[in-house]
Design a protein around this motif. Structure first.
Motif, short mmCIF file in Angstrom:
data_model
loop_
_atom_site.label_atom_id
_atom_site.label_comp_id
_atom_site.label_asym_id
_atom_site.label_seq_id
_atom_site.Cartn_x
_atom_site.Cartn_y
_atom_site.Cartn_z
N LEU A 43 42.63 36.93 42.50
CA LEU A 43 41.40 36.47 42.89
C LEU A 43 40.52 35.91 42.01
O LEU A 43 39.72 35.13 42.26
N GLY A 44 40.91 36.23 40.79
CA GLY A 44 40.12 35.96 39.53
C GLY A 44 38.69 36.40 39.52
O GLY A 44 37.57 36.17 39.14
N MET A 45 38.80 38.00 40.05
CA MET A 45 37.43 38.71 40.04
C MET A 45 37.51 39.83 38.83
O MET A 45 38.88 40.44 38.50
N THR A 46 36.46 40.40 38.38
CA THR A 46 36.43 41.35 37.59
C THR A 46 35.68 42.67 38.49
O THR A 46 34.39 42.36 39.12
N ALA A 47 36.27 43.93 38.44
CA ALA A 47 35.59 45.13 38.83
C ALA A 47 34.59 45.71 37.73
O ALA A 47 35.05 45.81 36.67
N VAL A 48 33.25 45.98 38.14
CA VAL A 48 32.50 46.52 37.34
C VAL A 48 31.63 47.66 37.70
O VAL A 48 31.55 47.79 39.00
N TRP A 59 32.79 44.11 42.75
CA TRP A 59 33.55 42.94 42.22
C TRP A 59 33.00 41.58 42.16
O TRP A 59 32.31 41.18 43.05
N TYR A 60 33.10 40.83 40.94
CA TYR A 60 32.43 39.74 40.85
C TYR A 60 33.28 38.59 40.25
O TYR A 60 34.37 39.03 39.51
N THR A 61 33.23 37.34 40.62
CA THR A 61 33.50 36.28 39.92
C THR A 61 33.26 36.24 38.44
O THR A 61 31.99 36.60 38.32
N PRO A 62 33.71 35.52 37.57
CA PRO A 62 33.43 35.42 36.10
C PRO A 62 31.58 34.65 36.12
O PRO A 62 30.86 35.21 35.48
N ASP A 63 31.46 33.83 37.09
CA ASP A 63 30.38 33.12 37.15
C ASP A 63 29.05 34.02 37.68
O ASP A 63 27.99 34.06 37.29
N HIS A 64 29.45 34.83 38.78
CA HIS A 64 28.45 35.43 39.45
C HIS A 64 28.40 37.11 38.55
O HIS A 64 27.16 37.36 38.45
#
Length: 73
Positions: A43-48, A59-64
């Motif tokens: 999905l190209g997302m990062t868990a933070v 969960w965010y996309t790099p831009d978000h």
């Protein structure tokens, strides 16, 4: 020339340059308002997890994520 005469300056240079680098990296990571806990490459997302809400994962996309970091500071 002795082998120690050659190795000691090289080791000293590595320690002199390496110690401050490790300190800067540790300081940056310790002062971030978030912690990256996972990635979804499909999905190209990062868990933070944010420091003020450590039990909840976002969960965010790099831009978000970049936008959220800018708002969080």
């Amino acid at each position: 020339m002795n082998l120690l005469d050659t190795l000691l300056p090289v080791i000293g240079l590595l320690v002199t340059l390496g110690a401050p680098t490790v300190g800067v990296v540790f300081s940056y990571r310790a002062n971030r308002p978030y912690k990256v806990v996972g990635h979804s490459f499909e999905l190209g997302m990062t868990a933070v997890r944010w420091r003020d809400d450590p039990n909840r994962t976002h969960w965010y996309t790099p831009d978000h994520l970049a936008q959220q970091i800018g708002q969080h500071r």
